[in-house]
Design a protein around this motif. Structure first.
Motif, PDB file in Angstrom:
ATOM      1  N   TYR A  66       0.818  -1.213   0.000  1.00 24.40           N
ATOM      2  CA  TYR A  66       0.000   0.000   0.000  1.00 24.40           C
ATOM      3  C   TYR A  66       0.849   1.260   0.000  1.00 24.40           C
ATOM      4  N   ALA A  67       0.291   2.282  -0.652  1.00 22.81           N
ATOM      5  CA  ALA A  67       0.914   3.603  -0.673  1.00 22.81           C
ATOM      6  C   ALA A  67       0.770   4.232   0.709  1.00 22.81           C
ATOM      7  N   GLU A  68       1.728   5.086   1.049  1.00 22.85           N
ATOM      8  CA  GLU A  68       1.659   5.686   2.374  1.00 22.85           C
ATOM      9  C   GLU A  68       1.942   7.173   2.364  1.00 22.85           C
ATOM     10  N   GLN A  69       2.693   7.665   1.387  1.00 18.58           N
ATOM     11  CA  GLN A  69       3.071   9.074   1.417  1.00 18.58           C
ATOM     12  C   GLN A  69       2.641   9.742   0.109  1.00 18.58           C
ATOM     13  N   GLY A  70       3.554  10.391  -0.627  1.00 20.47           N
ATOM     14  CA  GLY A  70       3.175  11.162  -1.801  1.00 20.47           C
ATOM     15  C   GLY A  70       2.959  10.307  -3.041  1.00 20.47           C
ATOM     16  N   LEU A  71       2.390  10.939  -4.069  1.00 20.45           N
ATOM     17  CA  LEU A  71       2.152  10.244  -5.334  1.00 20.45           C
ATOM     18  C   LEU A  71       3.464   9.824  -5.981  1.00 20.45           C
ATOM     19  N   GLY A  72       4.474  10.697  -5.900  1.00 15.64           N
ATOM     20  CA  GLY A  72       5.772  10.347  -6.466  1.00 15.64           C
ATOM     21  C   GLY A  72       6.395   9.141  -5.788  1.00 15.64           C
ATOM     22  N   ASP A  73       6.218   9.049  -4.455  1.00 17.96           N
ATOM     23  CA  ASP A  73       6.737   7.885  -3.729  1.00 17.96           C
ATOM     24  C   ASP A  73       6.107   6.602  -4.264  1.00 17.96           C
ATOM     25  N   THR A  74       4.808   6.643  -4.479  1.00 18.84           N
ATOM     26  CA  THR A  74       4.115   5.457  -4.989  1.00 18.84           C
ATOM     27  C   THR A  74       4.630   5.086  -6.374  1.00 18.84           C
ATOM     28  N   LEU A  75       4.749   6.074  -7.246  1.00 16.61           N
ATOM     29  CA  LEU A  75       5.229   5.800  -8.607  1.00 16.61           C
ATOM     30  C   LEU A  75       6.652   5.244  -8.602  1.00 16.61           C
ATOM     31  N   GLN A  76       7.462   5.682  -7.675  1.00 14.91           N
ATOM     32  CA  GLN A  76       8.841   5.188  -7.610  1.00 14.91           C
ATOM     33  C   GLN A  76       8.912   3.746  -7.129  1.00 14.91           C
ATOM     34  N   PHE A  77       8.111   3.406  -6.115  1.00 17.64           N
ATOM     35  CA  PHE A  77       8.305   2.114  -5.450  1.00 17.64           C
ATOM     36  C   PHE A  77       7.366   1.010  -5.913  1.00 17.64           C
ATOM     37  N   VAL A  78       6.420   1.308  -6.797  1.00 23.08           N
ATOM     38  CA  VAL A  78       5.637   0.198  -7.367  1.00 23.08           C
ATOM     39  C   VAL A  78       6.508  -0.688  -8.254  1.00 23.08           C
ATOM     40  N   ARG A  79       7.734  -0.252  -8.567  1.00 22.71           N
ATOM     41  CA  ARG A  79       8.653  -1.108  -9.333  1.00 22.71           C
ATOM     42  C   ARG A  79       8.897  -2.442  -8.631  1.00 22.71           C
ATOM     43  N   TYR A  80       8.689  -2.472  -7.295  1.00 16.34           N
ATOM     44  CA  TYR A  80       8.931  -3.704  -6.541  1.00 16.34           C
ATOM     45  C   TYR A  80       7.754  -4.674  -6.591  1.00 16.34           C
ATOM     46  N   VAL A  81       6.587  -4.193  -7.011  1.00 15.62           N
ATOM     47  CA  VAL A  81       5.399  -5.052  -6.984  1.00 15.62           C
ATOM     48  C   VAL A  81       5.593  -6.315  -7.824  1.00 15.62           C
ATOM     49  N   PRO A  82       6.050  -6.222  -9.064  1.00 16.82           N
ATOM     50  CA  PRO A  82       6.269  -7.465  -9.830  1.00 16.82           C
ATOM     51  C   PRO A  82       7.295  -8.394  -9.178  1.00 16.82           C
TER      52      PRO A  82
END
Length: 593
Positions: free
Chosen positions: A333-349
């Motif tokens: 789950y996202a927790e902080q800013g939109l940029g943080d989410t866009l950066q760290f969804v790379r780990y989802v796969p």
């Protein structure tokens, strides 16, 4: 004896009139003549505590109490010296002892309020300040402490009213002016706050606490060298402790000096080992310096910071920290800013590749652009009902779970892709040369981030800061700015080569579709910069002198985004120089295209 009494009265008159050097000389002479004169010892001890020598003051006050152990005023004065030295617990105990001897001692009630507040016993502090005012309605000290209690409860207007009353009753009170400064600062009235702090220092140049508060204010305004000078003066005047070290550490971090910041943060943690916010700050400093191994564990302390707004989420399910996850369902789950989410969804796969079923919860504005992310079994918007899951992990804790170092950051791009239909629609529109007066290199522009983000004023160049870029020949510019920052378009004259697409951008999926048709994106440190990097689109990011930790220091590339080029400030607040370098680089690219 008569001579000593006359000298004592004269010394007290000097003291009360602000002639402190003369008072100190007379007190000293009295003690040379009679080392056991309790009043001279007490008043000289108070004077030392007032002028930045609290340890010397405490020694004299203990000497006075040995001569008069039942003096309520003596116990209160010694407590004041301890408070100045940062010993809030010892100070509170001393004030309590004084009030047992004399429950009607208004000054002790007033000062005890400050000690209680320092101990985070805010309701008791407010009651103590009110008790002081009931005993002495015209007590400036009680009003000051009442203001400080209100400020601790985040009631800035109430604090200001009490501080103004205190300053009106005692215009010569440095504490009243300092508290007025803090009340104004809490309401973001920076100029008034600075004026009030300086008024306090005009009255008492040795007032260490006022120097410390002024330093914190100046640091928040980006005047870092002035702030460091103020912090140094505060320590020279005897004011030191965790609050000053924390403020100075943050200032040093904002000056791109992570090693010096760490030294201050370490001092805070020696005094307050369980301070989660300070551990989090230490994580920022370590990551900014490139120390992933030491930084990720400290960064995870953010989840234990009880002062965070909004509060961190907690779940009954355990947090995944990198162990076997095959066959289990995990909530990322996202927790902080939109940029943080866009950066760290790379780990989802990567999580899905370990055999996990992934539920991904993100901010609602990102649902459309993340709908095609590989490895996601179910994508939901924050606030929607959660399905059952076995484990949880915030996105920004995934680098620690994977043991990420700078040389093994997952950098395969693109890991996000624009919707093909939207990209085709925008391709047709952007191909229309009439939009910007002819063909040329297609460059998207973003100049401001979220103003609610701490430090956004320092990280956002605004349109004026990037205006030199728009003079580059052979380039068609497309404004991608949404939300705050768009008002800049009414203030800065724009060339015919610029087209504002902001009103036509419905969501991040639209922004992605536009970027898929651009040759380059130029952006401040905000969400679209991360989106461009995730799409594998060339992106130039303009950064303040001390950037967010993810951009590191002293390099033009990013280990997180292979297509990124970084343009850094060389002086705090100087965006014109950065804009000039970006413009020169853009001219060079346009000439070769």
């Amino acid at each position: 004896m008569a001579t000593i009494i006359e000298a004592l009265l004269a010394a007290i008159d000097h003291h009360q009139s602000g002639r402190l050097a003369e008072a100190a000389t007379l007190y000293g002479r009295i003690l040379e003549a009679d080392p056991e004169q309790p009043d001279a010892a007490q008043f000289l001890g108070v004077l030392h505590a007032q002028t930045g020598r609290p340890a010397d003051g405490a020694r004299l006050l203990r000497r006075a109490l040995a001569l008069r152990p039942d003096s309520a005023g003596g116990h209160s004065n010694l407590a004041g010296a301890r408070q100045t030295m940062g010993d809030a617990a010892g100070a509170e105990a001393g004030y309590a002892r004084a009030l047992r001897l004399d429950p009607l001692l208004a000054d002790a009630h007033a000062s005890r309020a400050a000690a209680l507040r320092d101990l985070n016993r805010v309701p008791e502090a407010a009651r103590s300040a009110q008790r002081a005012l009931a005993l002495l309605p015209a007590s400036a000290d009680a009003l000051v402490n009442l203001a400080e209690s209100a400020l601790a409860g985040r009631r800035g207007e109430e604090a200001e009213r009490a501080a103004r009353r205190a300053a009106a009753l005692a215009p010569g009170s440095p504490a009243a002016w300092m508290m007025l400064g803090s009340a104004c600062a809490a309401q973001k009235r920076w100029d008034e706050a600075e004026a009030a702090y300086r008024a306090a220092l005009d009255l008492a140049p040795g007032y260490g606490a006022a120097w410390g508060n002024l330093g914190s204010l100046l640091a928040g305004l980006g005047r870092f060298e002035e702030a460091l000078a103020a912090f140094a003066t505060a320590e020279e005047r005897g004011f030191s402790g965790p609050s000053l070290w924390s403020a100075r550490g943050n200032a040093r971090l904002a000056m791109a000096r992570p090693a010096e910041a760490l030294a201050d943060f370490d001092r805070v943690l020696q005094a307050r080992p369980g301070d989660a916010g300070m551990r989090w700050n230490r994580g920022f400093a370590r990551l900014l310096a490139g120390d992933c191994e030491g930084g990720w564990p400290e960064f995870d302390w953010r989840r234990h910071d009880a002062r965070a707004e909004p509060p961190w989420r907690s779940f009954a399910q355990p947090t995944w920290t990198g162990g076997d996850i095959a066959g289990r369902t995990i909530l990322l789950y996202a927790e902080q800013g939109l940029g943080d989410t866009l950066q760290f969804v790379r780990y989802v796969p990567l999580v899905a590749a370990r055999g996990a079923r992934v539920i991904l919860e993100v901010q609602r504005p990102l649902v459309s652009v993340l709908s095609g992310l590989p490895g996601v079994e179910r994508l939901i918007a924050r606030g929607d009902p959660l399905p059952d899951f076995d484990l949880e992990c915030p996105l920004m804790s995934l680098p620690r779970a994977f043991g990420t170092k700078l040389d093994d950051v997952p950098t395969a791009v693109p890991y996000l892709r624009a919707d093909p239909k939207r990209a085709a629609a925008w391709s047709e529109r952007l191909a229309d040369g009439q939009l910007t007066g002819g063909p040329g290199l297609r460059v998207g522009l973003v100049w401001a981030g979220n103003p609610r983000f701490p430090g956004d004023a320092l990280r956002s160049p605004r349109l004026a800061g990037l205006r030199p870029v728009l003079d580059a020949p052979g380039v068609r510019f497309f404004g991608l700015q949404k939300g705050p920052g768009r008002e800049d378009l009414d203030r800065v004259p724009m060339p015919s080569t610029f087209t504002d697409l902001g009103p036509d951008i419905a969501d991040f999926a639209d922004t992605a579709a536009i970027m898929a048709n651009l040759d380059l994106v130029i952006s401040s440190c905000t969400g679209p910069a991360h989106l461009a990097g995730a799409l594998g689109v060339p992106v130039w990011v303009v950064l303040p002198l001390s950037p967010d930790w993810r951009w590191l220091l002293g390099r033009e590339d990013s280990p997180w985004y292979p297509t990124a080029r970084l343009f850094r400030q060389t002086r705090v607040g100087d965006w014109a120089e950065v804009g000039g370098r970006v413009a020169d680089a853009l001219r060079a690219v346009a000439l070769t295209t």
